[in-house]
Design an enzyme around this catalytic site. Structure first.
Site, PDB file in Angstrom:
ATOM      1  N   HIS A 179       3.534  -0.201  15.864  1.00  0.00           N
ATOM      2  CA  HIS A 179       4.448  -1.191  15.267  1.00  0.00           C
ATOM      3  C   HIS A 179       3.746  -2.401  14.639  1.00  0.00           C
ATOM      4  O   HIS A 179       4.375  -3.113  13.847  1.00  0.00           O
ATOM      5  CB  HIS A 179       5.422  -1.720  16.331  1.00  0.00           C
ATOM      6  CG  HIS A 179       6.318  -0.678  16.919  1.00  0.00           C
ATOM      7  ND1 HIS A 179       7.154   0.108  16.152  1.00  0.00           N
ATOM      8  CD2 HIS A 179       6.521  -0.285  18.205  1.00  0.00           C
ATOM      9  CE1 HIS A 179       7.832   0.929  16.944  1.00  0.00           C
ATOM     10  NE2 HIS A 179       7.458   0.720  18.194  1.00  0.00           N
TER      11      HIS A 179
HETATM   12  F1  V1D Z   1      12.894  -4.342  28.282  1.00  0.00           F
HETATM   13  C1  V1D Z   1      12.012  -5.271  27.987  1.00  0.00           C
HETATM   14  C2  V1D Z   1      11.596  -6.136  28.975  1.00  0.00           C
HETATM   15  C3  V1D Z   1      10.690  -7.113  28.654  1.00  0.00           C
HETATM   16  C4  V1D Z   1      10.229  -7.217  27.368  1.00  0.00           C
HETATM   17  C5  V1D Z   1      10.662  -6.329  26.387  1.00  0.00           C
HETATM   18  C6  V1D Z   1      11.554  -5.341  26.690  1.00  0.00           C
HETATM   19  C7  V1D Z   1      11.992  -4.403  25.665  1.00  0.00           C
HETATM   20  C8  V1D Z   1      12.608  -3.199  25.801  1.00  0.00           C
HETATM   21  N1  V1D Z   1      12.806  -2.682  24.558  1.00  0.00           N
HETATM   22  N2  V1D Z   1      11.811  -4.595  24.359  1.00  0.00           N
HETATM   23  C9  V1D Z   1      12.295  -3.559  23.721  1.00  0.00           C
HETATM   24  C10 V1D Z   1      12.247  -3.377  22.246  1.00  0.00           C
HETATM   25  N3  V1D Z   1      12.622  -4.574  21.572  1.00  0.00           N
HETATM   26  C11 V1D Z   1      13.885  -4.829  21.186  1.00  0.00           C
HETATM   27  C12 V1D Z   1      14.100  -6.109  20.441  1.00  0.00           C
HETATM   28  C13 V1D Z   1      13.870  -7.354  21.123  1.00  0.00           C
HETATM   29  N4  V1D Z   1      15.281  -7.725  20.964  1.00  0.00           N
HETATM   30  C14 V1D Z   1      15.527  -8.923  20.281  1.00  0.00           C
HETATM   31  C15 V1D Z   1      15.513  -6.496  20.288  1.00  0.00           C
HETATM   32  O1  V1D Z   1      14.776  -4.027  21.425  1.00  0.00           O
HETATM   33  C16 V1D Z   1      10.850  -3.022  21.775  1.00  0.00           C
HETATM   34  C17 V1D Z   1      10.459  -1.634  22.097  1.00  0.00           C
HETATM   35  C18 V1D Z   1       9.036  -1.394  21.707  1.00  0.00           C
HETATM   36  C19 V1D Z   1       8.639   0.050  21.820  1.00  0.00           C
HETATM   37  C20 V1D Z   1       7.176   0.189  21.625  1.00  0.00           C
HETATM   38  C21 V1D Z   1       6.686   1.615  21.481  1.00  0.00           C
HETATM   39  O2  V1D Z   1       7.127   2.404  22.549  1.00  0.00           O
HETATM   40  O3  V1D Z   1       7.166   2.233  20.324  1.00  0.00           O
HETATM   41  C22 V1D Z   1       5.176   1.625  21.453  1.00  0.00           C
HETATM   42  N5  V1D Z   1       4.471   2.450  20.786  1.00  0.00           N
HETATM   43  O4  V1D Z   1       3.170   2.184  20.960  1.00  0.00           O
HETATM   44  C23 V1D Z   1       3.060   1.185  21.774  1.00  0.00           C
HETATM   45  C24 V1D Z   1       4.318   0.796  22.101  1.00  0.00           C
END
Ligand code: V1D
Ligand code: CA
Length: 571
Positions: A179
């Site tokens: 990302h």
């Molecule tokens: F659940 C959480 C607790 C703490 C910090 C972050 C998260 C979390 C879960 N899912 N963050 C997410 C995703 N972010 C959002 C946005 C933040 N909000 C404002 C909406 O939903 C990010 C998910 C990232 C996934 C990363 C990956 O798996 O694709 C990856 N690939 O390579 C490395 C990581």
């Protein structure tokens, strides 16, 4: 600096091509020219190089954060515990990427920020933290710049070795952070090791195929090459519009010269093994046939597995691994990377299994004893525990057929595109090809690894070499290595006929899924290492199988109980 990463960029790929160069005129009327895969050893197991930046697993994003680098340590424990290190040809503790290497893609002001910000000075740097969009997903944690340089160093070293032709497959489970953008972090990713590695591969390889099986859209990599026809990106992901990162719809397909060179496979919750494998194999088979990559980069995000803490698919480890095996069987130089994956026990099982698939050996369903034995007790120490907590499958045969047909249509345009056969290397990338630009260290790496490759051809037992950086730490390389088998950057590479197709390997590694139906709970914090076995009696160690080591002897870098997210170590 590489600029082809956004629609608003003023970068334009040159319009004239190398059409007069025999090297690029490799397609022919019948599409049978074979300049690509002859470096692969067609009748033997592939040479596999494994990159594990020492200490990478000791980093912490923070207590509540789902990304746990400790999963890398656990993976390594299982890989070594199974004795797979005896089957891997080269094992590297790789040096971190340098600032200059990161600058090949990333903005200088962003790297300044990354290298300076710390948990201690973050209040003074609030403006920059906001400017660069750090926050809950991408927190400021201790040594995050070093962490980023480590995982990027692994992917770059793998790419360099693939370019040198001294390995068939390079594995870096710490990489795959798809990302990150050139000027900001995103989705737990700070620098984009994949873009950096692909840029490295482009110094030698005319066409690179990027495949992404993380449940999230591989947006950072897609964006970087959105206008390029030398990199084809294919991401399989959950797409609902609001699932992170919110991009990757079926009709996002690239721009300008890159039109139809980005493919997106948007899926819904609950996809199962059969459906996933069908659409994956169909699309990848057609893509490889049309694009004819000279190298492939495979991002193996394990959050597409069933029961993932952030995911919602129903994939088994066996099916995830079958995707890896399918790609491996094309016999095209392959860089394999990690990515997401948030149910730690499954992530390390999955990447261990996939290491075995890539090496071409079968490993028993019984996990080896490691210092983290108690962590796997829930599943009776199985490599392939039964899937628990299935999510309802919202995909239908009709919805998947619609996607497949749409993608096949895009690939039809691609097959007619002359750029697939004749693409100029852009001037900035062409410059990289000069031998004099190679650092002494890189040239030495090629010398030592070429030696390793030559040794391997003569032995079927001691296949492995251990390197710390470029230092051979098991001291079993010949004292005076011969020169590299070929000069880097030359277009006269003595290419013979390639071993394209599926002559080797597909389906050779059998899955060892089990059928009992224990529930896997959500305890996902790795335990403190313990040398005392916690396994129950009568567990039946029928698994005294070839290559299974009894206990790992390396020093672990997992968090101790004191580092656990919660007092009882549960998430
Ligand atoms: F659940 C959480 C607790 C703490 C910090 C972050 C998260 C979390 C879960 N899912 N963050 C997410 C995703 N972010 C959002 C946005 C933040 N909000 C404002 C909406 O939903 C990010 C998910 C990232 C996934 C990363 C990956 O798996 O694709 C990856 N690939 O390579 C490395 C990581
Ligand atoms: Ca994906």
């Amino acid at each position: 600096m590489y600029y082809a990463n956004s629609l608003s960029s003023d970068f334009a790929w040159p319009s004239d091509t190398f059409s007069s160069s025999p090297y690029f005129n490799d397609r022919g009327l019948n599409g049978t020219a074979q300049p690509i895969t002859e470096r692969i050893h067609p009748h033997s197991r592939p040479i596999v190089s494994y990159y594990f930046p020492k200490g990478v697993g000791a980093h912490h994003y923070g207590e509540r954060h789902p990304m746990k680098p400790a999963r890398l340590t656990l993976t390594n424990e299982l890989v070594f515990g199974y004795g797979l290190h005896n089957q891997i040809h080269n094992i590297y503790d790789v040096r971190p990427a340098t600032r200059e290497e990161l600058e090949v893609y990333h903005d200088s002001d962003y790297l300044d920020f990354l290298s300076r910000v710390t948990p201690a000075n973050q209040s003074e740097m609030r403006n920059l933290i906001d400017k660069f969009n750090c926050g809950e997903d991408c927190p400021i944690f201790a040594d995050m710049y070093d962490f980023s340089r480590m995982y990027a160093g692994g992917s770059l070293a793998g790419a360099r070795k693939l370019c040198a032709g001294t390995t068939d497959i390079a594995i870096n489970w710490s990489g795959g952070l798809h990302h990150a953008k050139r000027g900001e972090p995103s989705g737990f990713c700070y620098v984009n090791d994949i873009v950096l590695a692909i840029l490295e591969l482009l110094r030698y390889h005319p066409r690179v195929l990027y495949i992404d099986i993380d449940i999230h859209h591989g947006d950072g990599v897609e964006l970087a090459f959105y206008q390029s026809d030398r990199v084809m990106t294919v991401s399989f992901h959950k797409y609902t519009g609001d699932f992170f990162p919110g991009t990757g719809k079926l009709d996002d397909n690239g721009y300008g010269t890159g039109k139809n060179f980005a493919l997106n496979v948007p899926l819904l919750d609950g996809i199962d093994d059969d459906m996933y494998l069908t659409i994956f194999k169909t699309i990848i088979e057609d893509t490889v046939a049309s694009f004819r990559p000279s190298a492939i980069v495979l991002q193996c995000g394990a959050d597409s597995l069933g029961s993932d803490r952030l995911g919602a698919f129903n994939l088994s480890i066996a099916a995830h691994g079958e995707c890896v095996n399918f790609v491996r069987a094309f016999n095209v130089p392959l860089l394999v990377l990690g990515g997401g994956g948030y149910t730690l026990r499954n992530v390390c099982r999955c990447w261990t299994y996939e290491t075995s698939v890539l090496v071409g050996v079968s490993i028993p369903n019984e996990l080896p004893r490691t210092v983290y034995d108690s962590f796997f007790a829930d599943s009776q120490w199985k490599l392939h525990p039964p899937l628990s907590g299935r999510v309802e499958n919202q995909n239908t045969p009709a919805s998947l057929q619609r996607i497949t047909i749409s993608i096949r249509n895009k690939l039809r345009y691609l097959q007619g595109a002359p750029s697939v056969a004749m693409q100029e290397i852009p001037p900035d990338i062409q410059g990289f090809l000069k031998d004099e630009e190679r650092s002494q260290e890189e040239l030495e790496e090629e010398i030592s690894t070429a030696t390793a490759g030559e040794q391997r051809a003569d032995t079927s037992i001691a296949r492995n070499e251990f390197f710390e950086g470029d230092k051979d730490i098991d001291h079993d390389s010949p004292p005076t290595p011969p020169p590299p088998s070929r000069a880097r950057g030359s277009t006269k590479r003595g290419r013979g006929r390639g071993g394209r197709g599926r002559a080797r390997g597909r389906g050779r590694v059998s899955s060892t899924s089990v059928v009992d139906d224990d529930e896997d709970d959500d305890d996902d914090e790795p335990p403190a290492p313990s040398r005392k076995s916690t396994r129950g009696r009568g567990r039946g160690r029928a698994g005294k199988t070839r290559g299974v080591a009894s206990e790992s002897k390396r020093s672990p870098d997992l968090p101790t109980e004191a580092d656990s997210d919660t007092p009882n170590g549960k998430l």
